[in-house]
Design a protein around this motif. Sequence first.
Motif, PDB file in Angstrom:
ATOM      1  N   HIS A 156       0.822  -1.208   0.000  1.00 60.31           N
ATOM      2  CA  HIS A 156       0.000   0.000   0.000  1.00 60.31           C
ATOM      3  C   HIS A 156       0.859   1.262   0.000  1.00 60.31           C
ATOM      4  CE1 HIS A 156      -3.528  -2.433   1.920  1.00 60.31           C
ATOM      5  NE2 HIS A 156      -3.418  -2.620   0.634  1.00 60.31           N
ATOM      6  N   CYS A 157       1.957   1.246   0.738  1.00 62.31           N
ATOM      7  CA  CYS A 157       2.844   2.406   0.759  1.00 62.31           C
ATOM      8  C   CYS A 157       3.556   2.590  -0.576  1.00 62.31           C
ATOM      9  CB  CYS A 157       3.872   2.267   1.884  1.00 62.31           C
ATOM     10  SG  CYS A 157       3.205   2.486   3.553  1.00 62.31           S
ATOM     11  N   MET A 158       4.029   1.518  -1.163  1.00 62.28           N
ATOM     12  CA  MET A 158       4.766   1.626  -2.413  1.00 62.28           C
ATOM     13  C   MET A 158       3.857   1.953  -3.586  1.00 62.28           C
ATOM     14  SD  MET A 158       7.851  -1.151  -2.165  1.00 62.28           S
ATOM     15  CE  MET A 158       8.718  -0.304  -3.502  1.00 62.28           C
ATOM     16  N   ALA A 159       2.570   1.625  -3.460  1.00 60.31           N
ATOM     17  CA  ALA A 159       1.621   1.940  -4.524  1.00 60.31           C
ATOM     18  C   ALA A 159       0.981   3.313  -4.347  1.00 60.31           C
ATOM     19  CB  ALA A 159       0.533   0.872  -4.561  1.00 60.31           C
ATOM     20  N   GLY A 160       1.335   4.018  -3.286  1.00 62.84           N
ATOM     21  CA  GLY A 160       0.765   5.331  -3.055  1.00 62.84           C
ATOM     22  C   GLY A 160      -0.628   5.306  -2.481  1.00 62.84           C
ATOM     23  N   LEU A 161      -1.042   4.170  -1.911  1.00 63.73           N
ATOM     24  CA  LEU A 161      -2.359   4.068  -1.282  1.00 63.73           C
ATOM     25  C   LEU A 161      -2.330   4.489   0.179  1.00 63.73           C
ATOM     26  CD1 LEU A 161      -3.487   0.620  -2.733  1.00 63.73           C
ATOM     27  CD2 LEU A 161      -4.299   2.874  -3.435  1.00 63.73           C
ATOM     28  N   ASP A 162      -1.134   4.519   0.763  1.00 65.57           N
ATOM     29  CA  ASP A 162      -0.980   4.885   2.165  1.00 65.57           C
ATOM     30  C   ASP A 162       0.261   5.763   2.288  1.00 65.57           C
ATOM     31  OD1 ASP A 162      -1.414   5.018   4.860  1.00 65.57           O
ATOM     32  OD2 ASP A 162      -1.170   2.877   5.253  1.00 65.57           O
ATOM     33  N   LYS A 163       0.198   6.805   3.094  1.00 65.99           N
ATOM     34  CA  LYS A 163       1.331   7.699   3.264  1.00 65.99           C
ATOM     35  C   LYS A 163       2.356   7.079   4.212  1.00 65.99           C
ATOM     36  CE  LYS A 163      -1.010  12.051   2.245  1.00 65.99           C
ATOM     37  NZ  LYS A 163      -1.302  13.431   2.711  1.00 65.99           N
ATOM     38  N   ILE A 164       3.618   7.303   3.890  1.00 63.40           N
ATOM     39  CA  ILE A 164       4.677   6.748   4.711  1.00 63.40           C
ATOM     40  C   ILE A 164       5.023   7.723   5.827  1.00 63.40           C
ATOM     41  CG2 ILE A 164       5.539   5.528   2.708  1.00 63.40           C
ATOM     42  CD1 ILE A 164       7.900   7.433   2.629  1.00 63.40           C
ATOM     43  N   SER A 165       5.690   7.210   6.885  1.00 64.53           N
ATOM     44  CA  SER A 165       6.107   8.064   7.992  1.00 64.53           C
ATOM     45  C   SER A 165       7.455   8.703   7.695  1.00 64.53           C
ATOM     46  CB  SER A 165       6.167   7.247   9.290  1.00 64.53           C
ATOM     47  OG  SER A 165       4.894   6.701   9.590  1.00 64.53           O
ATOM     48  N   THR A 166       8.439   7.907   7.319  1.00 62.12           N
ATOM     49  CA  THR A 166       9.744   8.423   6.904  1.00 62.12           C
ATOM     50  C   THR A 166      10.279   7.538   5.789  1.00 62.12           C
ATOM     51  OG1 THR A 166      10.931   7.089   8.567  1.00 62.12           O
ATOM     52  CG2 THR A 166      10.308   9.342   9.198  1.00 62.12           C
ATOM     53  N   GLY A 167      11.290   8.048   5.094  1.00 58.74           N
ATOM     54  CA  GLY A 167      11.891   7.300   4.003  1.00 58.74           C
ATOM     55  C   GLY A 167      11.419   7.809   2.659  1.00 58.74           C
ATOM     56  N   SER A 168      11.577   6.964   1.644  1.00 59.73           N
ATOM     57  CA  SER A 168      11.291   7.364   0.276  1.00 59.73           C
ATOM     58  C   SER A 168      10.660   6.213  -0.482  1.00 59.73           C
ATOM     59  CB  SER A 168      12.592   7.793  -0.423  1.00 59.73           C
ATOM     60  OG  SER A 168      12.408   7.920  -1.816  1.00 59.73           O
ATOM     61  N   THR A 169       9.670   6.526  -1.331  1.00 62.35           N
ATOM     62  CA  THR A 169       9.089   5.532  -2.246  1.00 62.35           C
ATOM     63  C   THR A 169       9.003   6.140  -3.639  1.00 62.35           C
ATOM     64  OG1 THR A 169       6.855   6.250  -1.585  1.00 62.35           O
ATOM     65  CG2 THR A 169       7.749   4.287  -0.506  1.00 62.35           C
ATOM     66  N   ARG A 170       9.341   5.328  -4.637  1.00 66.08           N
ATOM     67  CA  ARG A 170       9.320   5.792  -6.022  1.00 66.08           C
ATOM     68  C   ARG A 170       8.603   4.791  -6.912  1.00 66.08           C
ATOM     69  NH1 ARG A 170      13.106   9.672  -7.839  1.00 66.08           N
ATOM     70  NH2 ARG A 170      14.345  10.569  -6.135  1.00 66.08           N
ATOM     71  N   ILE A 171       7.868   5.319  -7.876  1.00 60.52           N
ATOM     72  CA  ILE A 171       7.371   4.540  -9.006  1.00 60.52           C
ATOM     73  C   ILE A 171       8.143   5.031 -10.217  1.00 60.52           C
ATOM     74  CG2 ILE A 171       5.406   3.994 -10.493  1.00 60.52           C
ATOM     75  CD1 ILE A 171       5.091   2.757  -7.780  1.00 60.52           C
ATOM     76  N   GLY A 172       8.959   4.160 -10.815  1.00 60.78           N
ATOM     77  CA  GLY A 172       9.860   4.629 -11.858  1.00 60.78           C
ATOM     78  C   GLY A 172      10.763   5.704 -11.287  1.00 60.78           C
ATOM     79  N   GLY A 173      10.822   6.848 -11.962  1.00 63.11           N
ATOM     80  CA  GLY A 173      11.659   7.936 -11.479  1.00 63.11           C
ATOM     81  C   GLY A 173      10.919   8.955 -10.650  1.00 63.11           C
ATOM     82  N   THR A 174       9.664   8.665 -10.286  1.00 66.18           N
ATOM     83  CA  THR A 174       8.831   9.639  -9.576  1.00 66.18           C
ATOM     84  C   THR A 174       8.815   9.377  -8.077  1.00 66.18           C
ATOM     85  OG1 THR A 174       7.391   9.859 -11.518  1.00 66.18           O
ATOM     86  CG2 THR A 174       6.529  10.646  -9.406  1.00 66.18           C
ATOM     87  N   GLU A 175       9.204  10.374  -7.309  1.00 66.47           N
ATOM     88  CA  GLU A 175       9.168  10.306  -5.853  1.00 66.47           C
ATOM     89  C   GLU A 175       7.744  10.595  -5.393  1.00 66.47           C
ATOM     90  OE1 GLU A 175       9.320   9.957  -2.189  1.00 66.47           O
ATOM     91  OE2 GLU A 175      11.302   9.728  -3.106  1.00 66.47           O
ATOM     92  N   LEU A 176       7.098   9.615  -4.747  1.00 74.28           N
ATOM     93  CA  LEU A 176       5.696   9.774  -4.380  1.00 74.28           C
ATOM     94  C   LEU A 176       5.486  10.869  -3.346  1.00 74.28           C
ATOM     95  CD1 LEU A 176       4.354   6.104  -4.265  1.00 74.28           C
ATOM     96  CD2 LEU A 176       4.740   7.607  -6.208  1.00 74.28           C
ATOM     97  N   GLY A 177       6.439  11.022  -2.438  1.00 73.21           N
ATOM     98  CA  GLY A 177       6.294  12.013  -1.379  1.00 73.21           C
ATOM     99  C   GLY A 177       6.285  13.445  -1.884  1.00 73.21           C
ATOM    100  N   ALA A 178       6.748  13.654  -3.121  1.00 72.91           N
ATOM    101  CA  ALA A 178       6.800  15.007  -3.681  1.00 72.91           C
ATOM    102  C   ALA A 178       5.512  15.379  -4.411  1.00 72.91           C
ATOM    103  CB  ALA A 178       7.982  15.120  -4.648  1.00 72.91           C
ATOM    104  N   LEU A 179       4.553  14.458  -4.495  1.00 70.81           N
ATOM    105  CA  LEU A 179       3.349  14.682  -5.275  1.00 70.81           C
ATOM    106  C   LEU A 179       2.211  15.239  -4.418  1.00 70.81           C
ATOM    107  CD1 LEU A 179       3.241  11.400  -7.414  1.00 70.81           C
ATOM    108  CD2 LEU A 179       4.326  13.594  -7.982  1.00 70.81           C
ATOM    109  N   SER A 180       1.397  16.085  -5.026  1.00 74.96           N
ATOM    110  CA  SER A 180       0.154  16.526  -4.392  1.00 74.96           C
ATOM    111  C   SER A 180      -0.850  15.384  -4.454  1.00 74.96           C
ATOM    112  CB  SER A 180      -0.406  17.745  -5.123  1.00 74.96           C
ATOM    113  OG  SER A 180      -0.815  17.385  -6.448  1.00 74.96           O
TER     114      SER A 180
END
Length: 258
Positions: free
Chosen positions: A64-88
């Motif tokens: 769920h975290c790696m698919a962007g269904l749940d927000k992470i507490s710390t760290g980084s997740t990416r789909i391809g070259g896109t950092e999910l935490g940087a997205l609105s």
Amino acid sequence: MSQTFPTPGSHATEPAARATGLTKVYGRGETEVTALDSVSVEFARGRFTAVMGPSGSGKSTLMHCMAGLDKISTGSTRIGGTELGALSDKQLTALRRDKVGFVFQGFNLLPTLTARENILLPLLLAGRQPEDAWLEAVVNTVGLAGRLTHRPSELSGGQQQRVAVARALVSRPEIVFADEPTGNLDSRSGAEILGFLRDSVRELGQTVVMVTHDPVAAAHADRVVFLADGRLVDELLEPTADAVLDRMLRFEAQGRTR
């Protein structure tokens, strides 16, 4: 004659998905639970990976975290070259729609739509037209050519899950996440769905990450990664059901001795 399709997103060299130092904490104070504890993992393009672990190990939370269904507490997740935490929120919704396919234990089909309409729904929502050759390849891969005009109520559970698999593939996502996709199926239907996921990787170049508790299901994958207590503890390449079961029994025995 079968067609050869490039791996979705194959123009890029980075993994289809990546987590770095991924931590997910639920609650606060005395109710705080660390579901994932600094997990770093990559999922290579054009590969089928299974995620396994004892109950409560963090398997579904990782997906769920790696698919962007749940927000992470710390760290980084990416789909391809896109950092999910940087997205609105709007950008994240668009990324999930365009770059990620989902297959869940519940089929999640709309009962008033035909199989074909359910398959094409992600594209219709995105305002995109289907690629005819790709749609035909997906439909043939999951064996639905004779069922496209049927509604979910006219299909068996296995056939409904085939529709769900086709729906996940039709937008040519960077990656497909499958959470216990055979959990509601009998053994024969489950084996068919696993075969279709396997074929989508082998024949269509798709990337699949599947959460499962079943060693037989995991044996369809190219690689199995194991979680325990929210941490990545092992992996197995070219797995067999016996080898996966042996690892799982070992982790459960270690858990009982702690």
